[in-house]
Scaffold this active site. Sequence first.
Site, PDB file in Angstrom:
ATOM      1  N   ARG A  57       0.801  -1.217   0.000  1.00  0.00           N
ATOM      2  CA  ARG A  57       0.000   0.000   0.000  1.00  0.00           C
ATOM      3  C   ARG A  57       0.835   1.267   0.000  1.00  0.00           C
ATOM      4  O   ARG A  57       0.613   2.168  -0.792  1.00  0.00           O
ATOM      5  CB  ARG A  57      -0.875   0.076   1.270  1.00  0.00           C
ATOM      6  CG  ARG A  57      -2.086  -0.748   1.248  1.00  0.00           C
ATOM      7  CD  ARG A  57      -2.382  -1.276   2.640  1.00  0.00           C
ATOM      8  NE  ARG A  57      -1.416  -2.324   2.970  1.00  0.00           N
ATOM      9  CZ  ARG A  57      -1.562  -3.581   2.593  1.00  0.00           C
ATOM     10  NH1 ARG A  57      -2.608  -3.942   1.917  1.00  0.00           N
ATOM     11  NH2 ARG A  57      -0.655  -4.486   2.899  1.00  0.00           N
ATOM     12  N   THR A  58       1.783   1.326   0.928  1.00  0.00           N
ATOM     13  CA  THR A  58       2.494   2.588   1.128  1.00  0.00           C
ATOM     14  C   THR A  58       3.285   2.962  -0.121  1.00  0.00           C
ATOM     15  O   THR A  58       3.194   4.073  -0.623  1.00  0.00           O
ATOM     16  CB  THR A  58       3.423   2.464   2.355  1.00  0.00           C
ATOM     17  OG1 THR A  58       2.631   2.041   3.462  1.00  0.00           O
ATOM     18  CG2 THR A  58       4.093   3.773   2.684  1.00  0.00           C
ATOM     19  N   LYS A  87      25.554  -5.096  -0.295  1.00  0.00           N
ATOM     20  CA  LYS A  87      27.010  -5.226  -0.209  1.00  0.00           C
ATOM     21  C   LYS A  87      27.529  -4.696   1.113  1.00  0.00           C
ATOM     22  O   LYS A  87      28.728  -4.724   1.369  1.00  0.00           O
ATOM     23  CB  LYS A  87      27.672  -4.455  -1.361  1.00  0.00           C
ATOM     24  CG  LYS A  87      27.237  -4.918  -2.737  1.00  0.00           C
ATOM     25  CD  LYS A  87      27.884  -4.044  -3.816  1.00  0.00           C
ATOM     26  CE  LYS A  87      27.273  -4.315  -5.180  1.00  0.00           C
ATOM     27  NZ  LYS A  87      27.619  -3.284  -6.143  1.00  0.00           N
ATOM     28  N   ARG A 109      11.656   3.598   3.881  1.00  0.00           N
ATOM     29  CA  ARG A 109      11.151   2.578   4.817  1.00  0.00           C
ATOM     30  C   ARG A 109      12.325   1.686   5.174  1.00  0.00           C
ATOM     31  O   ARG A 109      13.051   1.204   4.294  1.00  0.00           O
ATOM     32  CB  ARG A 109      10.035   1.764   4.176  1.00  0.00           C
ATOM     33  CG  ARG A 109       9.694   0.530   4.999  1.00  0.00           C
ATOM     34  CD  ARG A 109       8.448  -0.164   4.543  1.00  0.00           C
ATOM     35  NE  ARG A 109       7.261   0.609   4.876  1.00  0.00           N
ATOM     36  CZ  ARG A 109       6.029   0.110   4.870  1.00  0.00           C
ATOM     37  NH1 ARG A 109       5.826  -1.147   4.530  1.00  0.00           N
ATOM     38  NH2 ARG A 109       5.004   0.867   5.180  1.00  0.00           N
ATOM     39  N   HIS A 142       5.186   5.521  11.732  1.00  0.00           N
ATOM     40  CA  HIS A 142       4.757   5.482  10.335  1.00  0.00           C
ATOM     41  C   HIS A 142       3.776   6.651  10.178  1.00  0.00           C
ATOM     42  O   HIS A 142       2.563   6.457  10.089  1.00  0.00           O
ATOM     43  CB  HIS A 142       4.075   4.136  10.069  1.00  0.00           C
ATOM     44  CG  HIS A 142       3.795   3.824   8.634  1.00  0.00           C
ATOM     45  ND1 HIS A 142       3.934   4.748   7.616  1.00  0.00           N
ATOM     46  CD2 HIS A 142       3.358   2.681   8.043  1.00  0.00           C
ATOM     47  CE1 HIS A 142       3.605   4.171   6.465  1.00  0.00           C
ATOM     48  NE2 HIS A 142       3.252   2.926   6.701  1.00  0.00           N
TER      49      HIS A 142
HETATM   50  C1  NCD Z   1       2.048  -1.239   8.162  1.00  0.00           C
HETATM   51  C2  NCD Z   1       3.539  -1.055   8.343  1.00  0.00           C
HETATM   52  O1  NCD Z   1       4.315  -1.339   7.453  1.00  0.00           O
HETATM   53  O2  NCD Z   1       3.905  -0.568   9.400  1.00  0.00           O
HETATM   54  N1  NCD Z   1       1.661  -1.409   6.864  1.00  0.00           N
HETATM   55  C3  NCD Z   1       1.297  -0.286   6.164  1.00  0.00           C
HETATM   56  O3  NCD Z   1       2.153   0.502   5.789  1.00  0.00           O
HETATM   57  N2  NCD Z   1       0.006  -0.067   5.945  1.00  0.00           N
HETATM   58  C4  NCD Z   1       1.452  -2.195   9.079  1.00  0.00           C
HETATM   59  C5  NCD Z   1       2.037  -3.565   9.173  1.00  0.00           C
HETATM   60  O4  NCD Z   1       2.970  -3.929   8.483  1.00  0.00           O
HETATM   61  O5  NCD Z   1       1.502  -4.289   9.987  1.00  0.00           O
END
Ligand code: NCD
Length: 312
Positions: A57-58, A87, A109, A142
Amino acid sequence: MHHILRAQQFDGPALNKLFHQTRHIKKALTDPEQKRALRSTFPDKSFYYLFAEPSTRTRTSFQKAATNLGMETMGTENAKDFSSMVKGETLEHSIRVILGNGFDVIAIRHSDNGAADRAAAVCDDCGFNTAIVNAGDGTSQHPTQALLDLFTIHEKFEQIDGLTVVIGGDLAHGRTARSLAYLLSKFRVKLIFVSTPELTVGEDIQAHLNERQIDFRLETKVEDAVPEADVVYWTRFQRERAGDSLAGSPHVITLGTMALFKPEAILLHPLPIVGEIAHEVDSHRQAYYFQQSDNGLPIRMALFQSILSAQD
Ligand code: NCD
Protein backbone atom coordinates in the site's frame (compact mmCIF):
# COMPACT_ATOMS: atom_id res chain seq x y z
CA MET A 1 6.86 21.22 7.28
CA HIS A 2 9.98 19.98 5.53
CA HIS A 3 10.99 16.44 6.54
CA ILE A 4 8.07 14.28 7.71
CA LEU A 5 9.58 12.07 10.40
CA ARG A 6 7.05 11.60 13.19
CA ALA A 7 3.37 12.12 13.90
CA GLN A 8 4.02 14.64 16.70
CA GLN A 9 5.12 17.18 14.08
CA PHE A 10 1.52 17.85 13.09
CA ASP A 11 -0.64 20.22 15.11
CA GLY A 12 -4.38 20.91 14.81
CA PRO A 13 -4.14 23.71 12.20
CA ALA A 14 -1.66 21.70 10.06
CA LEU A 15 -4.00 18.68 10.17
CA ASN A 16 -7.03 20.81 9.27
CA LYS A 17 -5.20 22.28 6.31
CA LEU A 18 -3.99 18.87 5.14
CA PHE A 19 -7.43 17.28 5.49
CA HIS A 20 -9.07 20.18 3.64
CA GLN A 21 -6.61 19.71 0.78
CA THR A 22 -7.09 15.92 0.85
CA ARG A 23 -10.88 16.31 0.50
CA HIS A 24 -10.32 18.70 -2.39
CA ILE A 25 -7.98 16.23 -4.13
CA LYS A 26 -10.34 13.30 -3.54
CA LYS A 27 -13.09 15.23 -5.31
CA ALA A 28 -10.77 16.35 -8.13
CA LEU A 29 -9.74 12.73 -8.77
CA THR A 30 -13.35 11.86 -9.63
CA ASP A 31 -13.43 14.44 -12.43
CA PRO A 32 -11.38 13.51 -15.54
CA GLU A 33 -10.60 17.12 -16.43
CA GLN A 34 -9.44 18.07 -12.93
CA LYS A 35 -7.50 14.84 -12.70
CA ARG A 36 -5.68 15.73 -15.91
CA ALA A 37 -5.00 19.24 -14.62
CA LEU A 38 -3.39 17.81 -11.46
CA ARG A 39 -0.81 16.12 -13.68
CA SER A 40 0.70 19.51 -14.47
CA THR A 41 1.18 20.45 -10.80
CA PHE A 42 4.87 19.52 -10.37
CA PRO A 43 6.39 18.59 -13.77
CA ASP A 44 9.86 19.70 -12.60
CA LYS A 45 9.86 17.81 -9.30
CA SER A 46 11.06 14.32 -8.62
CA PHE A 47 10.41 11.61 -6.06
CA TYR A 48 12.49 8.62 -4.99
CA TYR A 49 11.38 5.76 -2.74
CA LEU A 50 13.97 3.73 -0.86
CA PHE A 51 12.13 0.77 0.63
CA ALA A 52 14.20 -1.76 2.56
CA GLU A 53 11.15 -3.59 3.99
CA PRO A 54 8.12 -5.13 2.28
CA SER A 55 5.28 -2.82 1.31
CA THR A 56 2.26 -2.91 -0.95
CA ARG A 57 0.00 0.00 0.00
CA THR A 58 2.49 2.59 1.13
CA ARG A 59 4.85 2.28 -1.82
CA THR A 60 2.08 2.03 -4.43
CA SER A 61 0.20 5.04 -3.11
CA PHE A 62 3.34 7.18 -2.76
CA GLN A 63 4.33 6.30 -6.30
CA LYS A 64 0.87 6.94 -7.72
CA ALA A 65 0.49 10.16 -5.71
CA ALA A 66 3.71 11.51 -7.22
CA THR A 67 2.69 10.37 -10.72
CA ASN A 68 -0.76 11.97 -10.36
CA LEU A 69 0.98 15.28 -9.65
CA GLY A 70 3.20 14.95 -12.72
CA MET A 71 6.41 14.21 -10.79
CA GLU A 72 9.23 12.06 -12.07
CA THR A 73 9.22 8.94 -9.90
CA MET A 74 11.70 6.16 -9.32
CA GLY A 75 13.03 4.05 -6.50
CA THR A 76 13.84 0.65 -5.18
CA GLU A 77 11.32 -1.55 -3.51
CA ASN A 78 13.65 -4.16 -2.15
CA ALA A 79 16.65 -2.12 -1.14
CA LYS A 80 18.07 -4.76 1.19
CA ASP A 81 18.39 -7.15 -1.78
CA PHE A 82 18.77 -4.94 -4.83
CA SER A 83 20.66 -1.83 -3.74
CA SER A 84 24.24 -1.53 -2.54
CA MET A 85 22.90 -2.13 0.97
CA VAL A 86 23.26 -5.81 0.11
CA LYS A 87 27.01 -5.23 -0.21
CA GLY A 88 27.05 -3.63 3.22
CA GLU A 89 26.79 0.03 2.27
CA THR A 90 25.61 2.17 5.18
CA LEU A 91 22.25 3.87 5.07
CA GLU A 92 24.09 7.21 5.29
CA HIS A 93 26.16 6.50 2.19
CA SER A 94 23.17 5.17 0.22
CA ILE A 95 21.16 8.26 1.08
CA ARG A 96 24.02 10.63 0.25
CA VAL A 97 24.40 9.02 -3.18
CA ILE A 98 20.67 9.17 -3.90
CA LEU A 99 20.54 12.81 -2.76
CA GLY A 100 23.27 13.64 -5.25
CA ASN A 101 20.83 12.88 -8.07
CA GLY A 102 18.72 15.89 -7.14
CA PHE A 103 15.45 14.41 -5.88
CA ASP A 104 12.99 16.79 -4.23
CA VAL A 105 11.35 14.20 -1.98
CA ILE A 106 12.62 10.83 -0.76
CA ALA A 107 10.39 8.37 1.12
CA ILE A 108 12.26 5.82 3.16
CA ARG A 109 11.15 2.58 4.82
CA HIS A 110 13.67 0.70 6.93
CA SER A 111 13.77 -1.86 9.73
CA ASP A 112 15.91 0.36 12.00
CA ASN A 113 14.22 2.73 14.42
CA GLY A 114 15.39 6.25 13.58
CA ALA A 115 16.39 5.43 9.97
CA ALA A 116 14.42 8.38 8.57
CA ASP A 117 16.01 10.73 11.13
CA ARG A 118 19.45 9.53 10.02
CA ALA A 119 18.52 10.14 6.38
CA ALA A 120 17.24 13.63 7.23
CA ALA A 121 20.48 14.37 9.10
CA VAL A 122 22.57 13.40 6.05
CA CYS A 123 20.36 15.60 3.91
CA ASP A 124 20.71 18.63 6.19
CA ASP A 125 24.43 18.12 6.92
CA CYS A 126 25.24 17.91 3.23
CA GLY A 127 23.15 20.98 2.38
CA PHE A 128 20.45 19.32 0.25
CA ASN A 129 16.97 20.85 0.06
CA THR A 130 15.35 17.40 -0.33
CA ALA A 131 12.50 16.46 2.02
CA ILE A 132 12.76 13.07 3.72
CA VAL A 133 9.49 11.26 4.47
CA ASN A 134 9.40 8.44 6.99
CA ALA A 135 7.43 5.59 5.38
CA GLY A 136 7.96 3.35 8.41
CA ASP A 137 11.04 2.93 10.62
CA GLY A 138 11.30 -0.28 12.62
CA THR A 139 8.95 -0.37 15.60
CA SER A 140 8.97 3.40 15.90
CA GLN A 141 6.68 5.37 13.59
CA HIS A 142 4.76 5.48 10.34
CA PRO A 143 3.44 9.05 10.29
CA THR A 144 1.84 9.12 6.83
CA GLN A 145 -0.17 6.00 7.71
CA ALA A 146 -1.42 7.75 10.86
CA LEU A 147 -2.43 10.76 8.76
CA LEU A 148 -4.57 8.62 6.50
CA ASP A 149 -5.99 6.80 9.53
CA LEU A 150 -6.94 10.07 11.19
CA PHE A 151 -8.32 11.46 7.93
CA THR A 152 -10.58 8.39 7.61
CA ILE A 153 -11.86 8.93 11.16
CA HIS A 154 -12.42 12.62 10.45
CA GLU A 155 -14.21 11.83 7.19
CA LYS A 156 -16.64 9.58 9.04
CA PHE A 157 -17.27 11.65 12.20
CA GLU A 158 -16.39 15.16 10.94
CA GLN A 159 -14.42 15.77 14.13
CA ILE A 160 -12.02 13.96 16.41
CA ASP A 161 -12.78 15.59 19.77
CA GLY A 162 -15.11 13.52 21.90
CA LEU A 163 -14.40 10.17 20.21
CA THR A 164 -13.46 6.96 22.00
CA VAL A 165 -10.82 5.03 20.06
CA VAL A 166 -9.82 1.45 20.79
CA ILE A 167 -6.33 0.58 19.52
CA GLY A 168 -5.58 -3.12 19.70
CA GLY A 169 -3.33 -5.93 18.60
CA ASP A 170 0.47 -5.90 18.73
CA LEU A 171 1.02 -2.51 20.35
CA ALA A 172 4.60 -3.27 21.37
CA HIS A 173 5.89 -3.60 17.81
CA GLY A 174 3.29 -1.92 15.59
CA ARG A 175 4.52 1.49 14.43
CA THR A 176 1.18 2.56 12.95
CA ALA A 177 -0.57 2.22 16.32
CA ARG A 178 2.15 4.33 17.93
CA SER A 179 1.95 7.10 15.33
CA LEU A 180 -1.84 7.13 15.54
CA ALA A 181 -1.74 7.42 19.36
CA TYR A 182 0.58 10.43 19.02
CA LEU A 183 -1.73 12.09 16.48
CA LEU A 184 -4.87 11.40 18.51
CA SER A 185 -3.22 12.94 21.57
CA LYS A 186 -3.64 16.33 19.86
CA PHE A 187 -7.40 16.03 20.47
CA ARG A 188 -9.78 15.50 23.40
CA VAL A 189 -10.21 11.75 22.88
CA LYS A 190 -10.51 8.71 25.09
CA LEU A 191 -8.14 5.87 24.20
CA ILE A 192 -8.41 2.21 25.19
CA PHE A 193 -5.44 -0.01 24.33
CA VAL A 194 -6.25 -3.71 24.02
CA SER A 195 -3.48 -6.31 23.92
CA THR A 196 -1.97 -9.20 25.77
CA PRO A 197 0.30 -7.95 28.60
CA GLU A 198 3.43 -8.84 26.53
CA LEU A 199 2.29 -6.74 23.58
CA THR A 200 1.15 -3.67 25.49
CA VAL A 201 1.70 -0.12 24.28
CA GLY A 202 5.12 1.43 24.98
CA GLU A 203 5.83 3.37 28.16
CA ASP A 204 6.96 6.31 26.06
CA ILE A 205 3.49 6.56 24.53
CA GLN A 206 1.83 6.20 27.94
CA ALA A 207 4.07 8.96 29.36
CA HIS A 208 3.21 11.19 26.40
CA LEU A 209 -0.52 10.61 26.91
CA ASN A 210 -0.20 11.37 30.63
CA GLU A 211 1.67 14.55 29.83
CA ARG A 212 -1.11 15.63 27.51
CA GLN A 213 -3.73 14.58 30.08
CA ILE A 214 -5.39 12.15 27.68
CA ASP A 215 -7.92 9.81 29.27
CA PHE A 216 -6.65 6.30 28.47
CA ARG A 217 -6.61 2.79 29.90
CA LEU A 218 -5.20 -0.65 29.08
CA GLU A 219 -7.39 -3.73 28.63
CA THR A 220 -6.63 -7.32 27.75
CA LYS A 221 -10.07 -8.37 26.53
CA VAL A 222 -11.62 -6.97 23.39
CA GLU A 223 -15.16 -7.25 24.80
CA ASP A 224 -14.19 -4.95 27.68
CA ALA A 225 -13.40 -2.15 25.24
CA VAL A 226 -15.27 -2.49 21.95
CA PRO A 227 -18.81 -1.65 23.17
CA GLU A 228 -17.61 1.87 24.15
CA ALA A 229 -15.75 2.58 20.93
CA ASP A 230 -16.50 4.93 18.05
CA VAL A 231 -13.42 3.60 16.28
CA VAL A 232 -11.72 0.23 16.67
CA TYR A 233 -8.22 0.24 15.16
CA TRP A 234 -6.93 -3.32 14.98
CA THR A 235 -3.42 -4.46 14.07
CA ARG A 236 -1.60 -7.67 13.24
CA PHE A 237 1.00 -9.54 15.30
CA GLN A 238 4.38 -8.31 13.97
CA ARG A 239 6.09 -11.68 13.76
CA GLU A 240 9.12 -10.30 11.91
CA ARG A 241 9.86 -7.94 14.80
CA ALA A 242 8.60 -9.86 17.83
CA GLY A 243 9.86 -13.31 16.82
CA ASP A 244 7.89 -16.48 17.39
CA SER A 245 8.34 -16.53 21.14
CA LEU A 246 5.54 -14.02 21.69
CA ALA A 247 3.24 -15.61 19.13
CA GLY A 248 -0.26 -15.86 20.40
CA SER A 249 -1.66 -13.55 17.89
CA PRO A 250 -4.01 -10.70 18.82
CA HIS A 251 -7.66 -11.49 19.38
CA VAL A 252 -9.47 -12.30 16.14
CA ILE A 253 -12.27 -9.86 15.27
CA THR A 254 -15.24 -11.92 14.09
CA LEU A 255 -18.83 -11.15 13.18
CA GLY A 256 -19.52 -11.89 16.87
CA THR A 257 -17.15 -9.06 17.85
CA MET A 258 -18.79 -6.76 15.29
CA ALA A 259 -22.12 -7.39 17.02
CA LEU A 260 -20.68 -5.62 20.09
CA PHE A 261 -19.97 -2.44 18.09
CA LYS A 262 -22.08 0.71 18.53
CA PRO A 263 -24.22 1.13 15.38
CA GLU A 264 -22.06 3.96 13.96
CA ALA A 265 -18.67 2.67 15.14
CA ILE A 266 -16.11 1.74 12.50
CA LEU A 267 -13.38 -0.90 12.26
CA LEU A 268 -10.02 0.23 10.88
CA HIS A 269 -6.79 -1.68 10.21
CA PRO A 270 -3.59 -0.40 8.55
CA LEU A 271 -3.35 -3.70 6.60
CA PRO A 272 -2.05 -6.28 5.91
CA ILE A 273 -4.55 -8.42 7.80
CA VAL A 274 -3.06 -11.85 8.49
CA GLY A 275 -5.89 -13.60 10.30
CA GLU A 276 -6.69 -11.15 13.12
CA ILE A 277 -9.88 -10.08 11.35
CA ALA A 278 -12.04 -12.92 10.07
CA HIS A 279 -12.55 -12.86 6.31
CA GLU A 280 -16.35 -12.56 6.59
CA VAL A 281 -15.95 -9.21 8.35
CA ASP A 282 -14.64 -7.65 5.09
CA SER A 283 -18.15 -7.08 3.75
CA HIS A 284 -19.55 -5.80 7.07
CA ARG A 285 -21.10 -2.30 6.86
CA GLN A 286 -18.81 -1.11 9.66
CA ALA A 287 -15.56 -2.49 8.25
CA TYR A 288 -13.80 0.59 6.87
CA TYR A 289 -10.29 -0.67 6.22
CA PHE A 290 -10.45 -0.59 2.45
CA GLN A 291 -11.90 2.96 2.42
CA GLN A 292 -9.04 3.74 4.84
CA SER A 293 -6.44 2.23 2.53
CA ASP A 294 -7.94 4.14 -0.46
CA ASN A 295 -7.33 7.38 1.44
CA GLY A 296 -3.58 6.73 1.21
CA LEU A 297 -3.47 8.17 -2.31
CA PRO A 298 -5.16 11.57 -1.73
CA ILE A 299 -3.47 12.12 1.63
CA ARG A 300 -0.04 11.52 0.07
CA MET A 301 -0.88 13.82 -2.83
CA ALA A 302 -1.85 16.52 -0.32
CA LEU A 303 1.39 15.88 1.58
CA PHE A 304 3.47 16.28 -1.58
CA GLN A 305 1.68 19.56 -2.26
CA SER A 306 2.36 20.80 1.25
CA ILE A 307 6.04 19.73 1.23
CA LEU A 308 6.80 21.06 -2.24
CA SER A 309 5.00 24.37 -1.88
CA ALA A 310 7.04 25.00 1.30
CA GLN A 311 10.27 24.23 -0.62
CA ASP A 312 9.77 26.94 -3.26
C1 NCD B 1 2.05 -1.24 8.16
C2 NCD B 1 3.54 -1.06 8.34
O1 NCD B 1 4.31 -1.34 7.45
O2 NCD B 1 3.91 -0.57 9.40
N1 NCD B 1 1.66 -1.41 6.86
C3 NCD B 1 1.30 -0.29 6.16
O3 NCD B 1 2.15 0.50 5.79
N2 NCD B 1 0.01 -0.07 5.95
C4 NCD B 1 1.45 -2.19 9.08
C5 NCD B 1 2.04 -3.56 9.17
O4 NCD B 1 2.97 -3.93 8.48
O5 NCD B 1 1.50 -4.29 9.99
